[in-house]
Design an enzyme around this catalytic site. Structure first.
Site, PDB file in Angstrom:
ATOM      1  N   GLY A  26       0.864  -1.192   0.000  1.00  0.00           N
ATOM      2  CA  GLY A  26       0.000   0.000   0.000  1.00  0.00           C
ATOM      3  C   GLY A  26       0.892   1.230   0.000  1.00  0.00           C
ATOM      4  O   GLY A  26       0.527   2.293   0.499  1.00  0.00           O
ATOM      5  N   ALA A  28       1.925   3.347  -2.171  1.00  0.00           N
ATOM      6  CA  ALA A  28       1.680   4.567  -2.947  1.00  0.00           C
ATOM      7  C   ALA A  28       0.558   5.411  -2.350  1.00  0.00           C
ATOM      8  O   ALA A  28       0.176   6.438  -2.901  1.00  0.00           O
ATOM      9  CB  ALA A  28       1.355   4.203  -4.392  1.00  0.00           C
ATOM     10  N   GLY A  30      -1.746   7.416   0.905  1.00  0.00           N
ATOM     11  CA  GLY A  30      -1.537   8.572   1.771  1.00  0.00           C
ATOM     12  C   GLY A  30      -0.589   8.271   2.918  1.00  0.00           C
ATOM     13  O   GLY A  30       0.232   9.118   3.290  1.00  0.00           O
ATOM     14  N   ILE A  31      -0.694   7.099   3.505  1.00  0.00           N
ATOM     15  CA  ILE A  31       0.243   6.693   4.562  1.00  0.00           C
ATOM     16  C   ILE A  31       1.503   6.123   3.926  1.00  0.00           C
ATOM     17  O   ILE A  31       2.631   6.419   4.336  1.00  0.00           O
ATOM     18  CB  ILE A  31      -0.384   5.614   5.483  1.00  0.00           C
ATOM     19  CG1 ILE A  31      -1.587   6.180   6.225  1.00  0.00           C
ATOM     20  CG2 ILE A  31       0.655   5.074   6.473  1.00  0.00           C
ATOM     21  CD1 ILE A  31      -2.443   5.135   6.920  1.00  0.00           C
ATOM     22  N   ASP A  52       2.218  -1.852  -4.319  1.00  0.00           N
ATOM     23  CA  ASP A  52       0.862  -1.281  -4.300  1.00  0.00           C
ATOM     24  C   ASP A  52       0.170  -1.814  -5.543  1.00  0.00           C
ATOM     25  O   ASP A  52       0.832  -2.287  -6.481  1.00  0.00           O
ATOM     26  CB  ASP A  52       0.935   0.268  -4.332  1.00  0.00           C
ATOM     27  CG  ASP A  52      -0.359   0.935  -3.869  1.00  0.00           C
ATOM     28  OD1 ASP A  52      -1.391   0.777  -4.555  1.00  0.00           O
ATOM     29  OD2 ASP A  52      -0.331   1.590  -2.825  1.00  0.00           O
ATOM     30  N   ASP A 169      -2.287   6.074  18.749  1.00  0.00           N
ATOM     31  CA  ASP A 169      -3.103   6.431  19.912  1.00  0.00           C
ATOM     32  C   ASP A 169      -2.239   6.983  21.053  1.00  0.00           C
ATOM     33  O   ASP A 169      -2.637   7.937  21.728  1.00  0.00           O
ATOM     34  CB  ASP A 169      -3.922   5.215  20.378  1.00  0.00           C
ATOM     35  CG  ASP A 169      -4.858   4.730  19.283  1.00  0.00           C
ATOM     36  OD1 ASP A 169      -5.480   5.585  18.629  1.00  0.00           O
ATOM     37  OD2 ASP A 169      -4.950   3.507  19.058  1.00  0.00           O
ATOM     38  N   HIS A 196      -8.286  -0.316  18.544  1.00  0.00           N
ATOM     39  CA  HIS A 196      -8.037   0.927  17.808  1.00  0.00           C
ATOM     40  C   HIS A 196      -9.295   1.419  17.109  1.00  0.00           C
ATOM     41  O   HIS A 196      -9.380   1.444  15.885  1.00  0.00           O
ATOM     42  CB  HIS A 196      -6.894   0.739  16.792  1.00  0.00           C
ATOM     43  CG  HIS A 196      -6.614   1.996  16.014  1.00  0.00           C
ATOM     44  ND1 HIS A 196      -6.083   3.134  16.589  1.00  0.00           N
ATOM     45  CD2 HIS A 196      -6.835   2.322  14.717  1.00  0.00           C
ATOM     46  CE1 HIS A 196      -5.982   4.081  15.677  1.00  0.00           C
ATOM     47  NE2 HIS A 196      -6.439   3.621  14.534  1.00  0.00           N
TER      48      HIS A 196
HETATM   49  N1  LIG Z   1      -3.812   1.919  12.408  1.00  0.00           N
HETATM   50  C1  LIG Z   1      -3.970   3.228  12.404  1.00  0.00           C
HETATM   51  O1  LIG Z   1      -3.717   3.887  13.419  1.00  0.00           O
HETATM   52  C2  LIG Z   1      -4.411   3.937  11.181  1.00  0.00           C
HETATM   53  C3  LIG Z   1      -4.915   3.247  10.123  1.00  0.00           C
HETATM   54  N2  LIG Z   1      -5.321   3.870   8.974  1.00  0.00           N
HETATM   55  C4  LIG Z   1      -5.818   3.045   7.886  1.00  0.00           C
HETATM   56  O2  LIG Z   1      -4.819   2.833   6.907  1.00  0.00           O
HETATM   57  C5  LIG Z   1      -5.418   2.516   5.647  1.00  0.00           C
HETATM   58  C6  LIG Z   1      -4.769   3.292   4.522  1.00  0.00           C
HETATM   59  O3  LIG Z   1      -5.016   4.665   4.663  1.00  0.00           O
HETATM   60  P1  LIG Z   1      -4.474   5.726   3.564  1.00  0.00           P
HETATM   61  O4  LIG Z   1      -3.058   5.462   3.262  1.00  0.00           O
HETATM   62  O5  LIG Z   1      -4.878   7.052   4.022  1.00  0.00           O
HETATM   63  O6  LIG Z   1      -5.363   5.306   2.287  1.00  0.00           O
HETATM   64  P2  LIG Z   1      -5.052   5.583   0.736  1.00  0.00           P
HETATM   65  O7  LIG Z   1      -6.292   5.291  -0.018  1.00  0.00           O
HETATM   66  O8  LIG Z   1      -4.420   6.920   0.576  1.00  0.00           O
HETATM   67  O9  LIG Z   1      -3.933   4.497   0.398  1.00  0.00           O
HETATM   68  C7  LIG Z   1      -4.205   3.135   0.401  1.00  0.00           C
HETATM   69  C8  LIG Z   1      -3.328   2.494  -0.650  1.00  0.00           C
HETATM   70  O10 LIG Z   1      -3.589   1.091  -0.612  1.00  0.00           O
HETATM   71  C9  LIG Z   1      -3.508   0.632  -1.953  1.00  0.00           C
HETATM   72  N3  LIG Z   1      -4.145  -0.668  -2.071  1.00  0.00           N
HETATM   73  C10 LIG Z   1      -5.460  -0.964  -2.164  1.00  0.00           C
HETATM   74  N4  LIG Z   1      -5.629  -2.300  -2.295  1.00  0.00           N
HETATM   75  C11 LIG Z   1      -4.389  -2.839  -2.276  1.00  0.00           C
HETATM   76  C12 LIG Z   1      -3.904  -4.159  -2.401  1.00  0.00           C
HETATM   77  N5  LIG Z   1      -4.720  -5.201  -2.546  1.00  0.00           N
HETATM   78  N6  LIG Z   1      -2.575  -4.350  -2.353  1.00  0.00           N
HETATM   79  C13 LIG Z   1      -1.726  -3.309  -2.200  1.00  0.00           C
HETATM   80  N7  LIG Z   1      -2.135  -2.037  -2.101  1.00  0.00           N
HETATM   81  C14 LIG Z   1      -3.441  -1.810  -2.148  1.00  0.00           C
HETATM   82  C15 LIG Z   1      -4.144   1.738  -2.775  1.00  0.00           C
HETATM   83  O11 LIG Z   1      -3.791   1.657  -4.140  1.00  0.00           O
HETATM   84  C16 LIG Z   1      -3.605   2.979  -2.082  1.00  0.00           C
HETATM   85  O12 LIG Z   1      -2.412   3.425  -2.687  1.00  0.00           O
HETATM   86  C17 LIG Z   1      -6.907   2.797   5.828  1.00  0.00           C
HETATM   87  O13 LIG Z   1      -7.586   1.597   6.037  1.00  0.00           O
HETATM   88  C18 LIG Z   1      -6.959   3.645   7.081  1.00  0.00           C
HETATM   89  O14 LIG Z   1      -8.171   3.559   7.756  1.00  0.00           O
HETATM   90  C19 LIG Z   1      -5.212   5.227   8.846  1.00  0.00           C
HETATM   91  C20 LIG Z   1      -4.699   5.975   9.874  1.00  0.00           C
HETATM   92  C21 LIG Z   1      -4.318   5.412  11.145  1.00  0.00           C
HETATM   93  O1  LIG Z   2      -9.568   7.584  11.983  1.00  0.00           O
HETATM   94  C1  LIG Z   2      -9.272   6.847  11.027  1.00  0.00           C
HETATM   95  O2  LIG Z   2     -10.097   6.332  10.275  1.00  0.00           O
HETATM   96  C2  LIG Z   2      -7.837   6.543  10.812  1.00  0.00           C
HETATM   97  C3  LIG Z   2      -7.257   6.072  12.070  1.00  0.00           C
HETATM   98  O3  LIG Z   2      -7.317   4.921  12.415  1.00  0.00           O
HETATM   99  C4  LIG Z   2      -6.734   7.085  12.993  1.00  0.00           C
HETATM  100  O4  LIG Z   2      -6.471   8.227  12.590  1.00  0.00           O
HETATM  101  O5  LIG Z   2      -6.553   6.743  14.168  1.00  0.00           O
END
Ligand SMILES: NC(=O)C1=CN([C@@H]2O[C@H](COP(=O)(O)OP(=O)(O)OC[C@H]3O[C@@H](n4cnc5c(N)ncnc54)[C@H](O)[C@@H]3O)[C@@H](O)[C@H]2O)C=CC1
Ligand SMILES: O=C([O-])CC(=O)C(=O)O
Length: 336
Positions: A26, A28, A30-31, A52, A169, A196
């Site tokens: 993943g 490419a 936002g994270i 990705d 967190d 979480h």
């Molecule tokens: N654990 C935590 O504390 C946090 C978790 N998250 C979670 O992280 C995840 C990603 O968030 P973002 O990066 O903002 O989303 P995003 O949409 O910007 O990036 C997700 C990436 O995953 C890729 N992707 C989708 N399916 C895939 C696959 N089968 N194999 C490989 N790559 C694939 C997409 O092409 C995209 O580049 C979300 O589920 C979000 O809720 C976000 C913030 C905090």
């Molecule tokens: O809030 C969300 O969906 C993403 C996340 O897990 C966080 O920022 O803690």
């Protein structure tokens, strides 16, 4: 001559031991992008593998120009690309999947992200069964049990190597406290336990430098729903990415420090945990001492006050359901 070759041998074996391939699935997103950059800046990482379903080679080409010693490769979105990205990885970080939009709960992401994480976990079980798997994709309370079920179904489950990343967190909790108390957040270590999402996130301020904060309902709510603040502010463009990248990079760095022999490395993380198994809760986030084998020791939750006791009760009810949902998903949808 003899001495020199002995020294050389020793130097070689020390550096061989410290070869650390880290994969981001993943990469490419936002994270994934800032996380990849932070990993490139980490001298403990010697090889960075970016995967990705779109755009990983581009991100890799960009990050690879950063002038640190590690090599960076972006892999094509094919089964062999994924397998090659994973082969030999010591750590796999998984931020693949969709983020929230305003009005959604993390559980609303389940329908999309469960199968993404299941399929990536299968690839990990096949190509790097001994790697440390760090799951970022939400809902973490369910995606971690999904990974565990996949690894079990392939006969390679090692509970010491599977981590839900809950670092954000505690990062938030320490920052929010420091804003209230006008202190340096680096000195504010707030224990956060549970899971979480929402009420499953339980900050234990009674154990912090400021026990008076355990009755601060506004602060507790802010820690539990900190993610929503970002989702709302981004207004449809996703959720926390930059702070999450920092938190994910910190968790990876802690694992690398521990695997390279540092003692006493402790991070909060959502793991297969004995702490509340008697209440039917198989995964729980608490402080965990890390070691060369992954989880070295799961630390007890410790003394909590009456407010926190109530928070824990609410946490258990939701967490149990979230975990069961992940387990049931893999049983009912084993995939190909
Ligand atoms: N654990 C935590 O504390 C946090 C978790 N998250 C979670 O992280 C995840 C990603 O968030 P973002 O990066 O903002 O989303 P995003 O949409 O910007 O990036 C997700 C990436 O995953 C890729 N992707 C989708 N399916 C895939 C696959 N089968 N194999 C490989 N790559 C694939 C997409 O092409 C995209 O580049 C979300 O589920 C979000 O809720 C976000 C913030 C905090
Ligand atoms: O809030 C969300 O969906 C993403 C996340 O897990 C966080 O920022 O803690």
């Amino acid at each position: 001559m003899f001495m020199a070759s002995r020294i050389q041998t020793r130097a070689f074996s020390a550096s061989a031991r410290n070869l650390s391939k880290v994969a981001v699935l993943g990469a490419a997103g936002g994270i994934g992008q800032p996380l990849s950059l932070l990993l490139k800046l980490n001298p403990r990482v010697t090889e960075l593998a970016l995967y990705d379903i779109r755009g990983a080679p581009g991100v890799a080409a960009d990050v690879s120009h950063v002038n640190t010693k590690s090599t960076v490769k972006g892999y094509e979105p094919t089964p062999s690309g994924l397998a090659n990205a994973l082969k030999g990885a010591e750590i796999v970080l998984i931020p693949a999947g969709v983020p929230r939009k305003p009005g959604m709960s993390r559980d609303d992401l389940f329908n999309t992200n469960a199968s993404i994480v299941r399929d990536l976990a299968k690839a990990c079980a096949d190509s790097c069964p001994e790697a440390n798997i760090l799951v970022i994709s939400n809902p973490v309370n369910s995606t971690v049990p999904i990974c565990a079920e996949v690894f079990k179904s392939k006969g390679v489950y090692n509970p010491k190597r599977l981590f839900g990343v809950t670092t954000l967190d505690v990062v938030r909790a320490s920052r929010f406290v420091s804003e209230i108390k006008k202190t340096d957040p680096a000195n504010e270590n707030v224990t956060v336990v549970g899971g979480h999402s929402g009420v499953t996130i339980v900050p234990l301020f009674s154990q912090s430098n400021h026990p008076d904060l355990s009755s601060n309902a506004e602060l507790i709510h802010r820690v539990q729903f900190g993610g929503d603040e970002v989702v709302k502010a981004k207004d449809g463009a996703g959720s926390a990415t930059l702070s999450m990248a920092m938190a994910g990079a910190r968790m990876a760095e802690s694992l690398l420090r521990a695997s390279q022999g540092e003692k006493g490395v402790i991070e909060p993380t959502f793991v297969d945990s004995p702490l509340y198994k008697d209440q039917g809760i198989d995964f729980f986030s608490s402080k965990v001492e890390l070691g060369p084998s992954g989880v070295e020791k799961i630390l007890p939750v410790g003394k909590v006050d009456a407010v926190e006791e109530k928070l824990l009760e609410a946490c258990f009810a939701d967490l149990k359901k979230n975990i069961a949902k992940g387990v049931a998903f893999v049983k009912e949808n084993p995939g190909n």
